[in-house]
Motif scaffolding. Structure first.
Motif, PDB file in Angstrom:
ATOM      1  N   GLN A 851      70.208 124.128   1.071  1.00  0.00           N
ATOM      2  CA  GLN A 851      69.265 123.047   1.344  1.00  0.00           C
ATOM      3  C   GLN A 851      68.188 122.990   0.270  1.00  0.00           C
ATOM      4  N   GLU A 852      67.605 124.164  -0.051  1.00  0.00           N
ATOM      5  CA  GLU A 852      66.516 124.194  -1.052  1.00  0.00           C
ATOM      6  C   GLU A 852      66.974 123.563  -2.356  1.00  0.00           C
ATOM      7  N   GLN A 855      67.250 119.862  -2.320  1.00  0.00           N
ATOM      8  CA  GLN A 855      65.944 119.185  -2.379  1.00  0.00           C
ATOM      9  C   GLN A 855      65.360 119.241  -3.783  1.00  0.00           C
ATOM     10  N   ASN A 857      66.829 118.922  -6.454  1.00  0.00           N
ATOM     11  CA  ASN A 857      67.418 117.852  -7.228  1.00  0.00           C
ATOM     12  C   ASN A 857      67.585 118.225  -8.702  1.00  0.00           C
TER      13      ASN A 857
END
Length: 1544
Positions: A851-852, A855, A857
Motif C-alpha cells: 500500500q505504501e 501511494q 507513486n
C-alpha cells in the motif's frame, strides 16, 4: 690372507679352479670370503633395517609354529657354528694348532646367526609378515655353502675317507638348517593383530604378500586368472591400500603447502608491509587479486614489493610430501643401470670363449647362466623401480585432485571467473595427469646421462677413439629429433584447436539439431564441420610425414652409429681389425645407448610441460579465498534477523561495485519481496547476503542458519530423495509434509522410481518446474532460520506457483515465522508480503509495504501500472519449459570443449570421457518427447499417459548401461572393416614393406657377422671397402624402407579416418529427430570426439608399433634358428607360455582400463557439478561432506588404476623372463655347437636375443592397445549405419518455386505418434485453415499442441492421414523443400556460436540491407548498431552473451528475414519478461498480417483477437471456433480464460 690361512692353505690356485674340467675352490677361499659374504651383507644392512622397523610398526604378530621353527633353527645354527669354534680350541689343547681362520670364521658365523635370530623375532613384533632382508641372507648363505658342499664330497671321494669327521658333520648340519631356513622364509606369517587387512572385505594381497611374491608380483596372479575367466567387475577389485588413499595423501600435501604459504606470509619485508596493511580500503582491495589486477596496479605493487620474498613454491611442497618414497625407486634405478652393462661384457667373454680351443666347456655354460641371471635380476629390479615410480605418480594425482577440489570450494567469484569450469576441470584431469606421467620417467633425468657415460666408457675401451664418430652421429640426431618433436608438438596443438572447434560445433549442432531441421540448415553446418575436419586432416598429414621421419631416425640411429664407428675404426689404422667380439659387443652397447638418447629429449619436454602445469596449479591454489567473516553469523540482536548497513558490494576487487549503499533490515519472521527489472541486482543482493560477493564497505549480519534457493535450481546427480535431504537424516513425517508443500507428490507418482529415481546431471530428467520445486523442498527440509529465495516461482506453472506461495512462502505457508527474502517477478503475490524492496540499478529505490509504495507513486507504481492492465493474476500458465535456459546458464558442459586445447593423448581420453559424461546429460528439454512427456510432471493432477513416462527413464538407463559395457574379445570382422577403410590392397602392401625392412636389417647384420669372420681368416686387408659399402647399402635400404612403410601406413590411416568421419557425419545429419530424443547427446558426441580421436591418432601409432615389434620379434627368431637350428625345439614351449601370459594379461588389463575410464568420469562430473553449485553447498554448510564424496570418487578410480599398473609389472616380469630364457638358450646352444659355429654367428644370435625382451614386452602391450582401440571403429561404424529420415530433396516432386501462394493448410484424418510402440499423440485431426487466418492453439500440458507444429515440418511422420499445404501433399516432397517454405519461432531461442549475421542467414541469401531491416522490425536495431562489430557481433556458444529476451528477438528476426506465407509461433513461457513478449506480439501483428499464423499460446490474452482458436485435449480437437463463440459456449476454453482472469 696368508697370515689368516697359514702356509699350507693357499688362497687361490688357477690350475685347481679355472683350467680344469672339474673346478674346485681352495679351502682358504671357502673358509674366508665365501663364508663371510652373507655375514658382511647382513651386518651392513641391519642398522638401516632396524631403523626402518623402529619407524614402521604394523602391530605385532602372534607366535606361530613356523616362527618357532625359524627361531629354533636359528639357535641351532648358532650352536653348530660355535661347536666348530670350541672344537678348534679343543684341538689347540691337543697340541694341533690350526690357522687363525678356523677361529675367526665360526665366531663370525655364530654372531651372525644370533643377529638373524634376533631379527626374526624383532620382525614378528613389528608386524613384518615376510622379510626380504633375511630371505636374501639365507639365499646367499645357501649359495655360498653349495661350493664347500660339493668340494667336501669331491675330496672325500678322491681320498676315499673323511679326514675331519666333526667339521664334516657340522657342515652338513649347517647346510641342511640353512636350506630349511630359506624354505621357511619363502612362506608368509599371518597378518598382525588389529591390522586393517583383517577387517577389509577385499584387502589387497600385496600387503600380506611374501618377499618372493612381491618381487615377482606373484600376488597379482589371482586377479589375472579371475579376469581371464570372466570380465572383471568393480566388486572384484581390491580395496585401495591405506597409504595410497586420499585420506592419507591429500592432508600430507596440504600440510606441506600450508607450511610453504605460512613461511611466505610470515616474512614480508618492510617495504611491502605498507601494501599489505589494510589502512586505506583502496589499496587493501588490490592485494591478492590472484594475478588479475589491472596493469597500472601491478606496477604499483611491484615497486613496493621489490624486496618481497618469492612466491610460495608448490614444487617444494610436492617434493617434501612425495620425495622420500620416490627416492627408493631411484635407488633401484641406479642399481639397474649398473647391471645393464654386465651383459655386453659377458657377451664379449662368450664370443672369445667360442674362439678359443681347448678350454673347459663349463666356462661357456657358466657364462650362459650368468647372462640369464643378470638379465633376470635386472628385470626384477627394473620393475620394482617402475612400481615405486608409478605409485608415486598415482599418489601425486590423488593429492593434486584433492587439493584442487578443496580449493575450488572456497575461491572467490573473481578468481572463479578467471578460470572457467572447463579450465579448472582441466587442472584436475590434464595437469594432474601430466604430473603422473612425469613421475614415471623423472628418474631418466639423471639415469640417461649416467647410462650414456657408462656406455661410452665401455665403447672407448672396446674401439678406442673411433667411438667419437658414432657419438657425433648420435649427437647430430638429437637436434634432428628435437626439431621433429617441436614441430609435432606445434602441429598437435594446432590440431587440438581444430578438433576442439569441431567438437564445439558438433555439440551445438547436436544440441540444436531440432532447430537445424526446422530451418533446413543442415547443409550449411555440414560444410562448416567438413571444412574444419579438412584442416584437421591436413595437420594430421603433416604430423604423419614427421612421424615417418622420426621413426626412420629411431630405427636407423643404432645402425648409422655402428656404421660410422666401424667404418672409421677400420679405415683409421691398418692394424685395426674388426672381429666378432668388438663388433657385437659394440652393437649391444649401442642398443643400450639408444634408449636414454631417445628418452632424454622426451623427458625434458615433458618436464617443460609439467612446469607449465605446475605454474597453473600453483596459481589456482594461490587464488583468493572467500572471506568467511564477511557475513557476521553470530548476530544476536533480537528483532532483525537480517541486517545490511551501508553495504557496497562487488563481484571482484577490481570490478566496479554492483550494489551501492544497500540498507536492509528484515525483522525476525517477516517476508520481504525484492522486485525490479531484469539485471537490477536482485540476485546479487542474495549473493551478498550469502557472503559470495566481495564486501567493500558496510556490515552484513544474519542470525542463524541459512537456506538458499538459487534462480537456476542446482540439482545433484543423485536420487530425488538425496537431493531433498541434502545430507540431513530422513524423517518420514517431515519429508512428506515438505513434498506436499512443494507440490511434488503428484510428480513422484509419475517418476519411474518415485523419490528413489536417479536424477541425471543438472537434473536432466526433471522439467524446469520440477527442478525448482526440488530446490525449494531442499531448503524447506533443511529447517533453517533464514530463507533466501531467488525467484523460485518463475519456472513453474501459474497454479503451481500459487500453490507454493500459499502453502510454503506466503503468510499462511509452512515457513511463517521464519525470515524469508523472496526475489520475484510475480506481481500477483506482492499484496500479501510484509515488505517490498524495489531495486533499480544496484540501489534500493524504495522500500515499504504494498500500500505504501502504491501511494508513493514512484518506480514501483509505474512498474505495476504497466502490467496490471493485463492483470496478470496468474503468472502465465508457466509450463516448466525453462529447461533450455537452465541448460544454457551455468557454465556448463558446453564451455568445456573450448578450453581443452592440449596435446596429450591419454589426457584427452580422460577429457573426452568427461565431456561425454557431461553431455550424456545435456539432452535438453527441447525435444518433443521431453516436452509432451515431461509435462505430465507438472503436478497437474492429470496423468495423461503415465505409462509412457514410466517407460522412458528406464529405457534411457538401459541405453546408457548398454553403451559402456563392451566386454570380451574383439571380433575379427572389426579388423577387416578397418582394413577395408584403409584399402585392402594398401594393407597388403604395408605388410610387405614391413617384411622387406626386417629382411634388410637381418641382411645387414648377417653381412656384419661375415665381415667379422674375415678376421679369423686374416683376409681383412683386401676387401674393407667392399665390406663397408655393402653394409652401408643394406642399412640405408632399411632406413628408406622404414620411411616408405611408415608413410604408406600413415596415409592409409588418414584415408580411413576421413572416410569413417564423413560417413558418420552424413548419417547423423540425416537421422530422424526421434533418434536424438532417445540417445543422450553425450553418447553421439562421444563418437565424434573420443572415437574419431582414437581413429585419427591412437590407432595409427598403435598399428605402427604393433607391426614393428611383431617383425622385430619374428626376425630375432629367424636369426637364432638359422644359426642354431636346435633352438626351434625350445620355441614351442616358450611361445606357448608367451601366448598364455598374453591372453591372461590382455583380458584382465583391457577390462581394468575400461573400469578405470568408467570410474574416472564421475570424478570430473562431480567436480563440475560442485563448482556450479558451490554457492548452494556453502550456504547449507555441506562443504566437508562434498570433499569426502570427491575423495571417495578419486579412491574408487585409483582402485581400478592400481591393479592396472601392477598388471603391467606382472606382465613385464613374466614376458622378460621368457626373453631371458631365449637369451639363455641362444647362449647354451652356441656353447654346445661351438665346434661348428664361427664367432660371428654366435655374436649375431646372442646379440639379437639380448634385444628381444623389449619387443616381446611391447608386442603384448600393443596387442592389448590394438584391441582396445579398434573398438572405436566398431562404434563409429554402428552410428554411421542408423536409419535415416526421408530424402532432403525429391527431384521429380519439387514444388513450384513460389509455393505456397495462399497459405491454406488442411489436415485430413491426421494421426501421429512420437516413435514406434508409443501411443498416438494426435488422433484423427481434420481441419482446414484458409490463407491469412490467425489460429491460436491452446490446451493443457501434454495435449499435443507442440506436436501439431512438428507435424507440419515432418519432424514427426504421419501414422495415418495427411497434411496438404496449397493442395501439395507435404509427405511427397523433399524435407528441405518443405521446411525452407515454413517459418517457426521456437519456444527456446537457439543460437549458434558464430557471427550474428550467420545466425540470421547461414546461407548468405540476403543482403545487408534486408538483414538490417529485419533487425529494425524485431527491435534489435538499436542494440546491434551500438555494438562495435555491428552484424559481425560474435555470439558465444548458445548465445550466452545475449540475454534470453534478446535471443528471442533474434529468432523473430530470423522469421522476418525468411518471411514465408506460413508462420508458426511456439510461444515462450515465463522465461521472458513481459515487455519482450509484447514487442514480439505487436511485430507479428504488423509484419505478418497477410500470412497464416499458428500460435501455441500459454497466455490467453495474446490470442483473444485471433480469427479462430483450436482447443486440443488428449490429442483430439475439443473445440474450434472464434474466441467470442468459444467463451459463450462455456467449454474448456472458457474455463481456461476464467482461470486467467479474462472471463467472469
Amino acid at each position: 690372507m696368508e697370515r689368516l690361512c697359514g702356509q699350507q692353505l693357499p688362497f687361490w690356485e688357477a690350475n685347481q679352479t679355472l683350467h680344469t674340467d672339474r673346478p674346485d675352490l681352495p679351502k682358504c677361499f671357502q673358509l674366508s670370503l665365501l663364508s663371510w659374504l652373507p655375514c658382511i651383507y647382513l651386518w651392513a644392512v641391519s642398522p638401516i633395517y632396524l631403523f626402518y622397523l623402529k619407524k614402521n610398526n604394523k602391530g605385532y604378530i602372534m607366535m606361530s609354529i613356523m616362527n618357532r621353527f625359524k627361531t629354533v633353527f636359528g639357535l641351532f645354527l648358532w650352536i653348530v657354528c660355535w661347536t666348530d669354534l670350541f672344537y678348534t680350541f679343543h684341538e689347540l689343547r691337543q697340541g694341533l694348532s690350526q690357522p687363525p681362520i678356523y677361529f675367526i670364521t665360526p665366531l663370525v658365523l655364530g654372531m651372525t646367526m644370533l643377529l638373524a635370530t634376533f631379527l626374526i623375532q624383532f620382525e614378528r613384533l613389528r608386524g613384518v609378515q615376510s622379510s626380504g632382508v633375511l630371505f636374501i641372507f639365507w639365499f646367499l648363505s645357501v649359495l655360498c655353502a653349495i661350493v664347500p658342499f660339493r668340494s667336501k664330497i669331491l675330496q672325500a671321494s678322491s681320498q676315499g675317507e673323511v679326514t675331519d669327521k666333526l667339521r664334516f658333520t657340522t657342515f652338513y648340519f649347517y647346510f641342511s638348517l640353512v636350506v630349511c631356513e630359506l624354505i621357511l622364509c619363502c612362506f608368509n606369517e599371518k597378518p598382525p593383530l588389529f591390522s586393517n587387512v583383517v577387517t577389509d572385505p577385499n584387502p589387497c594381497p600385496e600387503t600380506t604378500a611374501g618377499f618372493l611374491s612381491t618381487i615377482t608380483f606373484w600376488w597379482f596372479t589371482r586377479l589375472a586368472i579371475k579376469g581371464y575367466k570372466m570380465p572383471l567387475e568393480v566388486k572384484d577389485l581390491w580395496s585401495l591400500n591405506q597409504r595410497d588413499s586420499s585420506k592419507m595423501m591429500v592432508p600430507k600435501l596440504l600440510k606441506e603447502w600450508e607450511k610453504e604459504q605460512s613461511k611466505h606470509k610470515s616474512e614480508p619485508t618492510l617495504s611491502s608491509q605498507a601494501v599489505y596493511s589494510k589502512a586505506p580500503p583502496s589499496t587493501a582491495n588490490h592485494i591478492g587479486g590472484g594475478g588479475e589486477t589491472s596493469p597500472e596496479e601491478v606496477e604499483v605493487l611491484l615497486s613496493n614489493q621489490k624486496a618481497a620474498p618469492r612466491q610460495p613454491s608448490f614444487l617444494r611442497a610436492l617434493i617434501k610430501a612425495f620425495g622420500p618414497y620416490f627416492l627408493i625407486g631411484s635407488a633401484y634405478k641406479l642399481l639397474q643401470d649398473v647391471i645393464t652393462f654386465v651383459n655386453p661384457q659377458l657377451l664379449r667373454m662368450l664370443i672369445s670363449f667360442t674362439k678359443q680351443t681347448g678350454v673347459p666347456d663349463w666356462w661357456g655354460y657358466a657364462l650362459a647362466f650368468l647372462m640369464f641371471f643378470t638379465a633376470f635380476l635386472q628385470t626384477l629390479i627394473l620393475h620394482q623401480h617402475f612400481q615405486y615410480c608409478f605409485v608415486t605418480g598415482m599418489n601425486v594425482r590423488t593429492a593434486l585432485i584433492g587439493a584442487i577440489y578443496r580449493k575450488a570450494l572456497v575461491i572467490t567469484n573473481s578468481a572463479k571467473r578467471s578460470s572457467t569450469v572447463g579450465e579448472v576441470v582441466n587442472l584436475m584431469s590434464v595437469d594432474a595427469q601430466r604430473f603422473m606421467d612425469l613421475t614415471t620417467f623423472l628418474n631418466m633425468l639423471w639415469s640417461a646421462p649416467l647410462q650414456i657415460m657408462l656406455a661410452l666408457y665401455f665403447l672407448w675401451q672396446n674401439l678406442g677413439p673411433s667411438v667419437m664418430a658414432g657419438v657425433a652421429v648420435m649427437i647430430l640426431l638429437i637436434p634432428f629429433n628435437a626439431v621433429i618433436a617441436m614441430k609435432t608438438r606445434a602441429y598437435q596443438v594446432e590440431q587440438m584447436q581444430y578438433k576442439d572447434s569441431r567438437i564445439k560445433l558438433m555439440n551445438e549442432i547436436l544440441n540444436g539439431i531440432k532447430v537445424l531441421k526446422l530451418y533446413a540448415w543442415e547443409n550449411s553446418f555440414k560444410e562448416k564441420v567438413l571444412a574444419i575436419r579438412q584442416k584437421e586432416l591436413n595437420v594430421l598429414k603433416k604430423t604423419a610425414y614427421l612421424g615417418a621421419l622420426s621413426t626412420m631416425a629411431w630405427t636407423s640411429a643404432p645402425f648409422l652409429v655402428a656404421l660410422t664407428t666401424f667404418a672409421v675404426y677400420v679405415t683409421v689404422d691398418e692394424n685395426n681389425i674388426l672381429d666378432a667380439e668388438k663388433a657385437f659387443v659394440s652393437l649391444s652397447l649401442f642398443n643400450i645407448l639408444r634408449f636414454p638418447l631417445n628418452m632424454l629429449p622426451q623427458v625434458i619436454s615433458s618436464i617443460v610441460q609439467a612446469s607449465v602445469s605446475l605454474k597453473r596449479i600453483q596459481d589456482f591454489l594461490s587464488h583468493d579465498e572467500l572471506d568467511p567473516n564477511s557475513v557476521d553469523r553470530k548476530n544476536t540482536a533480537a528483532e532483525y534477523s537480517v541486517t545490511v548497513i551501508n553495504g557496497k558490494f562487488t563481484w571482484g576487487k577490481e570490478d566496479s561495485p554492483v550494489l551501492h549503499n544497500i540498507n536492509l533490515m528484515a525483522p525476525q519472521g517477516s517476508l520481504l519481496a525484492v522486485v525490479g527489472h531484469v539485471g537490477c541486482g536482485k540476485s546479487s543482493l542474495i549473493s551478498a547476503l550469502l557472503g559470495e560477493m566481495e564486501k567493500l564497505e558496510g556490515e552484513v549480519s544474519i542470525r542463524g542458519s541459512v537456506a538458499y534457493v538459487p534462480q537456476q535450481a542446482w540439482i545433484q546427480n543423485a536420487t530425488l530423495r538425496d537431493n531433498i535431504l541434502f545430507g540431513k537424516s530422513y524423517n518420514e513425517q517431515k519429508y512428506s509434509c515438505v513434498l506436499e508443500a512443494c507440490a511434488l507428490t503428484p510428480d513422484l507418482e509419475v517418476l519411474p522410481g518415485g523419490d528413489m529415481t536417479e536424477i541425471g546431471e543438472k537434473g536432466i530428467n526433471l522439467s524446469g518446474g520440477q527442478r525448482q520445486r526440488v530446490s525449494l523442498a531442499r531448503a524447506l527440509y533443511s529447517d533453517a532460520d533464514v530463507y533466501l529465495l531467488d525467484d523460485p516461482l518463475s519456472a513453474v506453472d501459474a497454479h503451481v506457483s500459487k500453490h507454493i506461495f500459499d502453502n510454503l512462502i506466503g503468510p499462511e505457508g509452512v515457513l511463517k515465522g521464519k525470515t524469508r527474502i523472496l526475489v520475484t517477478h510475480g506481481i500477483s503475490f506482492l499484496p500479501q508480503v510484509d515488505n517490498i524492496m524495489v531495486m533499480v540499478d544496484g540501489r534500493v529505490s524504495e522500500m515499504g509495504s504494498y500500500q505504501e509504495l502504491l501511494q508513493q507513486n514512484g518506480a514501483f507504481a509505474e512498474f505495476l501500472r504497466n502490467y496490471a492492465l493485463e492483470d496478470i493474476v496468474e503468472e502465465e500458465e508457466a509450463t516448466e519449459e525453462l529447461i533450455q535456459d537452465e541448460e544454457l546458464f551455468p557454465d556448463d558442459a558446453l564451455s568445456n570443449h573450448t578450453d581443452m586445447v592440449d596435446s596429450e593423448p591419454v589426457i584427452n581420453e580422460a577429457k573426452r570421457n568427461f565431456i561425454r559424461q557431461i553431455s550424456i546429460i545435456s539432452v535438453d528439454g527441447e525435444h518433443p518427447r521431453s516436452r509432451s512427456v515431461r509435462r505430465h510432471g507438472c503436478s497437474q493432477k492429470k496423468h495423461a499417459e503415465p505409462q509412457e513416462k514410466k517407460k522412458k527413464p528406464h529405457e534411457v538407463e538401459k541405453l546408457i548401461q548398454a553403451e559402456t559395457a563392451e566386454t570380451g574379445r574383439v571380433k575379427t570382422t572389426v579388423y577387416l572393416e578397418y582394413a577395408k577403410a584403409v584399402g585392402l590392397l594398401l594393407s597388403v602392401i604395408i605388410c610387405c614393406l614391413y617384411g622387406c625392412q626386417s629382411a634388410a636389417a637381418i641382411g645387414a647384420n648377417i653381412w656384419l657377422s661375415q665381415w667379422t669372420n674375415d678376421a679369423s681368416r686374416n683376409q681383412t686387408k683386401e676387401n674393407v671397402h667392399m665390406r663397408v659399402g655393402v653394409y652401408a647399402a643394406l642399412g640405408i635400404a632399411q632406413g628408406i624402407l622404414v620411411l616408405i612403410s611408415s608413410y604408406t601406413l600413415a596415409t592409409g590411416n588418414i584415408g580411413a579416418a576421413k572416410k569413417l568421419h564423413s560417413n558418420l557425419l552424413a548419417n547423423k545429419l540425416h537421422t530422424p529427430q526421434s533418434f536424438f530424443d532417445t540417445t543422450p547427446i553425450g553418447r553421439i558426441l562421444n563418437r565424434f570426439s573420443k572415437d574419431i580421436y582414437v581413429i585419427d591418432e591412437a590407432l595409427p601409432s598403435t598399428v605402427l608399433m604393433f607391426l614393428s615389434t611383431f617383425f622385430v620379434s619374428l626376425s630375432t627368431m629367424i636369426v637364432i634358428i638359422s644359426t642354431t637350428p636346435i633352438f626351434a625345439v625350445v620355441i614351442a614351449p616358450l611361445a606357448f607360455i608367451y601366448v598364455f601370459v598374453q591372453r591372461f594379461y590382455v583380458a584382465t588389463s583391457r577390462q581394468l582400463k575400461r573400469l578405470e575410464s568408467v570410474s574416472r568420469s564421475p570424478i570430473y562430473s562431480h567436480f563440475s557439478e560442485t563448482i556450479t553449485g558451490c554457492s548452494v553447498i556453502r550456504a547449507y554448510g555441506r562443504h566437508s561432506a562434498f570433499v569426502l564424496m570427491s575423495d571417495m570418487k578419486v579412491d574408487e578410480n585409483q582402485k581400478s588404476y592400481y591393479p592396472g599398473i601392477v598388471s603391467n609389472r606382472w606382465l613385464g616380469v613374466r614376458i622378460e623372463f621368457i626373453g631371458n630364457c631365449i637369451v639363455l638358450f641362444a647362449a647354451l646352444f652356441a656353447v654346445t655347437g661351438k665346434a661348428s659355429l664361427n664367432p660371428g654367428l654366435v655374436g649375431l644370435s646372442v646379440s639379437y636375443a639380448l634385444q628381444v625382451t623389449m619387443s616381446l614386452n611391447w608386442m603384448v602391450r600393443m596387442t592389448s592397445d590394438l584391441e582396445s582401440n579398434i573398438v572405436a571403429v566398431e562404434r563409429v561404424k554402428e552410428y554411421s549405419e542408423t536409419k535415416t529420415e526421408a530424402p532432403w530433396e525429391v527431384e521429380d516432386k519439387k514444388p513450384p518455386p513460389n509455393w505456397p501462394m495462399q497459405g491454406n493448410v488442411e489436415f485430413h484424418n491426421y494421426s501421429v505418434r512420437y516413435r514406434e510402440g508409443l501411443d498416438l499423440v494426435l488422433k484423427n485431426l481434420t481441419l482446414s485453415v484458409k490463407g491469412g487466418e490467425k489460429i491460436g492453439i491452446v490446451g493443457r500440458t501434454g495435449a499435443g499442441k507442440s506436436s501439431m507444429t512438428l507435424c507440419l515440418f515432418r519432424l514427426l511422420e504421419a501414422a495415418a492421414g495427411e497434411i496438404a499445404i496449397d493442395e501439395v501433399k507435404i509427405s511427397e516432397i523433399g524435407l528441405h523443400d518443405l521446411r525452407s517454405k515454413l517459418t517457426i519461432i521456437p519456444q527456446e531461442p537457439v543460437l549458434f556460436s558464430g557471427t550474428l549475421r550467420m545466425n540470421l542467414d547461414p546461407f548468405e541469401k540476403y543482403n545487408d540491407e534486408e538483414v538490417w531491416k529485419a533487425l529494425e522490425h524485431s527491435h534489435l536495431h538499436k542494440f546491434v548498431s551500438n555494438q562495435p562489430a555491428k552484424l559481425e557481433l560474435e555470439c558465444s556458444e548458445g548465445g550466452e552473451n545475449l540475454s534470453v529476451g534478446q535471443r528471442q528477438l533474434v529468432c523473430l528476426a530470423r522469421a522476418l528475414l525468411r518471411k514465408t506465407r506460413i508462420l508458426i509461433l511456439d510461444e515462450a513461457t515465463a522465461a521472458i519478461d513481459l515487455e519482450t513478449d509484447d514487442l514480439i506480439q505487436s511485430t507479428i501483428r504488423t509484419q505478418f498480417e497477410d500470412c497464416t499464423v499458428f500460435t501455441i499460446a500459454h497466455r490467453l490474452n495474446t490470442i483473444m483477437d485471433y480469427t479462430r482458436v483450436l482447443v486440443l485435449d488428449k490429442g483430439q480437437i475439443a473445440e474450434f471456433d472464434t474466441p467470442t463463440n468459444l467463451l459463450s459456449q462455456r467449454g474448456i476454453f472458457y474455463g481456461m480464460a476464467k482461470d486467467a482472469g479474462l472471463a467472469q
